[in-house]
Design a protein around this motif. Sequence first.
Motif, PDB file in Angstrom:
ATOM      1  N   GLN A   1       2.899  15.922 -18.022  1.00 23.06           N
ATOM      2  CA  GLN A   1       3.305  17.207 -18.588  1.00 23.06           C
ATOM      3  C   GLN A   1       3.365  18.254 -17.484  1.00 23.06           C
ATOM      4  N   THR A   2       4.071  19.310 -17.758  1.00 19.43           N
ATOM      5  CA  THR A   2       4.152  20.427 -16.812  1.00 19.43           C
ATOM      6  C   THR A   2       2.755  20.878 -16.417  1.00 19.43           C
ATOM      7  N   GLY A   3       2.571  21.027 -15.104  1.00 18.71           N
ATOM      8  CA  GLY A   3       1.279  21.416 -14.577  1.00 18.71           C
ATOM      9  C   GLY A   3       0.402  20.257 -14.177  1.00 18.71           C
ATOM     10  N   GLY A   4       0.821  19.043 -14.500  1.00 18.89           N
ATOM     11  CA  GLY A   4       0.047  17.866 -14.181  1.00 18.89           C
ATOM     12  C   GLY A   4       0.194  17.437 -12.729  1.00 18.89           C
ATOM     13  N   SER A   5      -0.480  16.351 -12.394  1.00 20.70           N
ATOM     14  CA  SER A   5      -0.491  15.843 -11.022  1.00 20.70           C
ATOM     15  C   SER A   5      -0.189  14.352 -10.992  1.00 20.70           C
ATOM     16  N   LEU A   6       0.385  13.930  -9.891  1.00 22.15           N
ATOM     17  CA  LEU A   6       0.605  12.519  -9.603  1.00 22.15           C
ATOM     18  C   LEU A   6       0.393  12.295  -8.116  1.00 22.15           C
ATOM     19  N   ARG A   7       0.008  11.079  -7.769  1.00 17.18           N
ATOM     20  CA  ARG A   7      -0.115  10.719  -6.360  1.00 17.18           C
ATOM     21  C   ARG A   7       0.750   9.492  -6.095  1.00 17.18           C
ATOM     22  N   LEU A   8       1.767   9.675  -5.296  1.00 19.06           N
ATOM     23  CA  LEU A   8       2.645   8.574  -4.929  1.00 19.06           C
ATOM     24  C   LEU A   8       2.116   7.898  -3.671  1.00 19.06           C
ATOM     25  N   SER A   9       2.288   6.590  -3.610  1.00 19.42           N
ATOM     26  CA  SER A   9       1.901   5.822  -2.431  1.00 19.42           C
ATOM     27  C   SER A   9       3.108   5.059  -1.908  1.00 19.42           C
ATOM     28  N   CYS A  10       3.122   4.844  -0.614  1.00 19.91           N
ATOM     29  CA  CYS A  10       4.178   4.059   0.026  1.00 19.91           C
ATOM     30  C   CYS A  10       3.512   3.108   1.007  1.00 19.91           C
ATOM     31  N   ALA A  11       3.516   1.835   0.650  1.00 18.99           N
ATOM     32  CA  ALA A  11       2.913   0.828   1.514  1.00 18.99           C
ATOM     33  C   ALA A  11       3.980   0.270   2.435  1.00 18.99           C
ATOM     34  N   ALA A  12       3.686   0.291   3.722  1.00 24.84           N
ATOM     35  CA  ALA A  12       4.647  -0.156   4.732  1.00 24.84           C
ATOM     36  C   ALA A  12       4.233  -1.488   5.333  1.00 24.84           C
ATOM     37  N   SER A  13       5.214  -2.320   5.576  1.00 23.22           N
ATOM     38  CA  SER A  13       4.929  -3.543   6.326  1.00 23.22           C
ATOM     39  C   SER A  13       4.841  -3.156   7.797  1.00 23.22           C
ATOM     40  N   GLY A  14       3.806  -3.572   8.451  1.00 20.85           N
ATOM     41  CA  GLY A  14       3.635  -3.161   9.828  1.00 20.85           C
ATOM     42  C   GLY A  14       2.956  -1.810   9.923  1.00 20.85           C
ATOM     43  N   SER A  15       2.730  -1.368  11.122  1.00 23.05           N
ATOM     44  CA  SER A  15       1.974  -0.140  11.356  1.00 23.05           C
ATOM     45  C   SER A  15       2.821   1.102  11.112  1.00 23.05           C
ATOM     46  N   THR A  16       2.270   2.055  10.393  1.00 26.93           N
ATOM     47  CA  THR A  16       2.983   3.309  10.154  1.00 26.93           C
ATOM     48  C   THR A  16       3.058   4.146  11.424  1.00 26.93           C
ATOM     49  N   THR A  17       2.229   3.882  12.402  1.00 25.13           N
ATOM     50  CA  THR A  17       2.303   4.630  13.652  1.00 25.13           C
ATOM     51  C   THR A  17       3.507   4.221  14.487  1.00 25.13           C
ATOM     52  N   SER A  18       4.216   3.168  14.084  1.00 22.42           N
ATOM     53  CA  SER A  18       5.408   2.743  14.811  1.00 22.42           C
ATOM     54  C   SER A  18       6.625   3.590  14.444  1.00 22.42           C
ATOM     55  N   TYR A  19       6.485   4.423  13.428  1.00 24.79           N
ATOM     56  CA  TYR A  19       7.593   5.265  12.987  1.00 24.79           C
ATOM     57  C   TYR A  19       7.415   6.684  13.513  1.00 24.79           C
ATOM     58  N   LEU A  20       8.492   7.269  13.989  1.00 24.05           N
ATOM     59  CA  LEU A  20       8.421   8.652  14.450  1.00 24.05           C
ATOM     60  C   LEU A  20       8.351   9.616  13.272  1.00 24.05           C
ATOM     61  N   CYS A  21       8.999   9.247  12.182  1.00 22.77           N
ATOM     62  CA  CYS A  21       8.978  10.062  10.973  1.00 22.77           C
ATOM     63  C   CYS A  21       8.777   9.167   9.763  1.00 22.77           C
TER      64      CYS A  21
END
Length: 124
Positions: free
Chosen positions: A13-33
């Motif tokens: 509902q309006t005013g509520g919260s959600l937390r999205l996750s994105c799981a990456a194969s490999g290290s996330t530090t390998s991406y510049l963005c």
Amino acid sequence: QVQLVESGGGSVQTGGSLRLSCAASGSTTSYLCMGWFRQAPGKDREGVAVSYYGGSSTWYATSVKGRFTISQDNAKSTMFLQMNSLQPEDAALYYCAASRRFGCGVSSGQYDYWGQGTQVTVSS
């Protein structure tokens, strides 16, 4: 083969919260963005938030600044988008994306890797 898998979408509902996750194969530090984009029906895909260089700096769209927070847990190769005070205009299909291009930023055209998207619905 780079894989990005989003989760955490849903209906609130309006005013509520959600937390999205994105799981990456490999290290996330390998991406510049790494970024979150969204696309509502009949609208162009737009940048919501971007995390640069493993989370050392961030960018937010004006419409979400102060309500959304992007973060990365590089040890778990996962990126998050905490969304608070959700409004009906936030409803969209949310995508995570990653780029290894120098100069990557807020444009979807600068990203080579995309997840399948997770739906966010906000009811008034």
